[in-house]
Motif scaffolding. Sequence first.
Motif, PDB file in Angstrom:
ATOM      1  N   ILE A 255       0.867  -1.179   0.000  1.00  0.00           N
ATOM      2  CA  ILE A 255       0.000   0.000   0.000  1.00  0.00           C
ATOM      3  C   ILE A 255       0.901   1.225   0.000  1.00  0.00           C
ATOM      4  O   ILE A 255       1.657   1.448   0.954  1.00  0.00           O
ATOM      5  CB  ILE A 255      -0.929   0.011   1.227  1.00  0.00           C
ATOM      6  CG1 ILE A 255      -1.880  -1.185   1.194  1.00  0.00           C
ATOM      7  CG2 ILE A 255      -1.718   1.320   1.277  1.00  0.00           C
ATOM      8  CD1 ILE A 255      -2.748  -1.309   2.429  1.00  0.00           C
ATOM      9  N   VAL A 256       0.850   1.993  -1.070  1.00  0.00           N
ATOM     10  CA  VAL A 256       1.667   3.196  -1.192  1.00  0.00           C
ATOM     11  C   VAL A 256       0.841   4.365  -0.689  1.00  0.00           C
ATOM     12  O   VAL A 256      -0.092   4.817  -1.352  1.00  0.00           O
ATOM     13  CB  VAL A 256       2.123   3.417  -2.649  1.00  0.00           C
ATOM     14  CG1 VAL A 256       2.942   4.699  -2.763  1.00  0.00           C
ATOM     15  CG2 VAL A 256       2.930   2.219  -3.137  1.00  0.00           C
ATOM     16  N   GLN A 257       1.171   4.849   0.492  1.00  0.00           N
ATOM     17  CA  GLN A 257       0.418   5.939   1.121  1.00  0.00           C
ATOM     18  C   GLN A 257       1.009   7.268   0.688  1.00  0.00           C
ATOM     19  O   GLN A 257       2.169   7.568   0.950  1.00  0.00           O
ATOM     20  CB  GLN A 257       0.463   5.818   2.649  1.00  0.00           C
ATOM     21  CG  GLN A 257      -0.324   6.915   3.344  1.00  0.00           C
ATOM     22  CD  GLN A 257      -0.313   6.759   4.845  1.00  0.00           C
ATOM     23  OE1 GLN A 257      -0.149   5.668   5.359  1.00  0.00           O
ATOM     24  NE2 GLN A 257      -0.477   7.867   5.554  1.00  0.00           N
ATOM     25  N   ILE A 258       0.178   8.087   0.038  1.00  0.00           N
ATOM     26  CA  ILE A 258       0.707   9.310  -0.568  1.00  0.00           C
ATOM     27  C   ILE A 258       0.153  10.589   0.033  1.00  0.00           C
ATOM     28  O   ILE A 258       0.565  11.671  -0.368  1.00  0.00           O
ATOM     29  CB  ILE A 258       0.444   9.327  -2.083  1.00  0.00           C
ATOM     30  CG1 ILE A 258      -1.070   9.336  -2.354  1.00  0.00           C
ATOM     31  CG2 ILE A 258       1.110   8.140  -2.768  1.00  0.00           C
ATOM     32  CD1 ILE A 258      -1.426   9.624  -3.783  1.00  0.00           C
ATOM     33  N   GLY A 259      -0.784  10.505   0.981  1.00  0.00           N
ATOM     34  CA  GLY A 259      -1.277  11.767   1.503  1.00  0.00           C
ATOM     35  C   GLY A 259      -2.496  11.606   2.366  1.00  0.00           C
ATOM     36  O   GLY A 259      -2.773  10.533   2.893  1.00  0.00           O
ATOM     37  N   VAL A 260      -3.250  12.676   2.508  1.00  0.00           N
ATOM     38  CA  VAL A 260      -4.452  12.702   3.341  1.00  0.00           C
ATOM     39  C   VAL A 260      -5.618  13.272   2.541  1.00  0.00           C
ATOM     40  O   VAL A 260      -6.396  14.081   3.018  1.00  0.00           O
ATOM     41  CB  VAL A 260      -4.223  13.530   4.622  1.00  0.00           C
ATOM     42  CG1 VAL A 260      -3.281  12.816   5.540  1.00  0.00           C
ATOM     43  CG2 VAL A 260      -3.685  14.929   4.291  1.00  0.00           C
ATOM     44  N   LEU A 261      -5.758  12.814   1.322  1.00  0.00           N
ATOM     45  CA  LEU A 261      -6.676  13.464   0.399  1.00  0.00           C
ATOM     46  C   LEU A 261      -8.144  13.237   0.742  1.00  0.00           C
ATOM     47  O   LEU A 261      -9.010  13.971   0.270  1.00  0.00           O
ATOM     48  CB  LEU A 261      -6.410  12.989  -1.039  1.00  0.00           C
ATOM     49  CG  LEU A 261      -4.973  13.168  -1.548  1.00  0.00           C
ATOM     50  CD1 LEU A 261      -4.934  12.983  -3.046  1.00  0.00           C
ATOM     51  CD2 LEU A 261      -4.418  14.539  -1.178  1.00  0.00           C
ATOM     52  N   THR A 262      -8.467  12.233   1.530  1.00  0.00           N
ATOM     53  CA  THR A 262      -9.864  12.048   1.903  1.00  0.00           C
ATOM     54  C   THR A 262     -10.133  12.537   3.314  1.00  0.00           C
ATOM     55  O   THR A 262     -11.173  12.264   3.884  1.00  0.00           O
ATOM     56  CB  THR A 262     -10.278  10.564   1.787  1.00  0.00           C
ATOM     57  OG1 THR A 262      -9.419   9.772   2.620  1.00  0.00           O
ATOM     58  CG2 THR A 262     -10.188  10.089   0.366  1.00  0.00           C
TER      59      THR A 262
END
Length: 336
Positions: A255-262
Amino acid sequence: MKAYHLHDDAGVGRLVRADVAKPEPGKSEVRIRLEAASLNYRDLLILDAAGQGGLNGRVPLCDGAGVVDAVGSDVMQWRVGDRVAAAYFRDWVSGPFKRGYIPSALGSRTLDGVLTEYIVLPATALVAVPKHLTSVEAATLPCAAVTAWHGLVTRGGLSKGDTLLVQGTGGVALFGLQFAAALGARAIVISSSNAKLDRAKALGASILINYRDTPDWDVAIMKATDGQGASHILELGGPGTYDRSIRSVASGGKIVQIGVLTGFGPKPDLARLQWENANIIGVTVGSVEHFAAMNRFLAEHAIHPIIDRIYGFDEVPEAYAHLQSGSHFGKVVVEL
């Protein structure tokens, strides 16, 4: 020269045009005449933060491309007229990430960005624009594309035969989809728009799920993959998606976690990762070296970024508003 500044007291827009002196490069620096800049979700967060103070006068945006306009006396690798793009982290040239690189992010609380006609940067903070791309296209790369490349390819090892889950159709998501298609990986795309899913299919997605029609999209993914799940997931990093991503990941997957977009909220249940021997890869963009490697890949596969809309320099507030609406498919660009 003209530039946009963030202002604490500028009302709802908080974006103010200003006339400022053109910067001069030092011995090891390069001045770039910027031709285009693009917006990212982080720019909306920074715009919101401007109302809380501490950003007064700061030039926003981290993604820009243009032409070398002047070089310092010690600069050997660049010449006037070279087409270049600026790296997201000015100081992260190569090697592993260090916390000290964070203040060198362009368009941040600590460093001016690229929503300006000219910018001066160290010669080491630039990459050559692939010959097949325009400056408008190249301006979409520094944050979104490098994030997808670093997370999925450099650290995630995405390759032929893998299965990638892409959430949505924003900049990072579509770059991930394009990389997967070029590498021969299968791509799953979830979106709330059937029209956007149709466009994603044209870019190489083979499994399409409308999460409004199918809220249990993790169940649908497991069914579509014969119970295997996705070997790679581009995770937007919020409570609205994380638990379902964990339930969608394949054994040994990433799982590539890229941010807090939601958004921010409750922490997900990570127990399944242990039993599936799966991994979370935390990614904040990448280095100049990552950027250059990705550009070679783009050139080799003749990949063109997906651009949703191009705005003029006088239309910057409208560009921000369009990104905020969430209706975009791909990148939102400002042409200087």
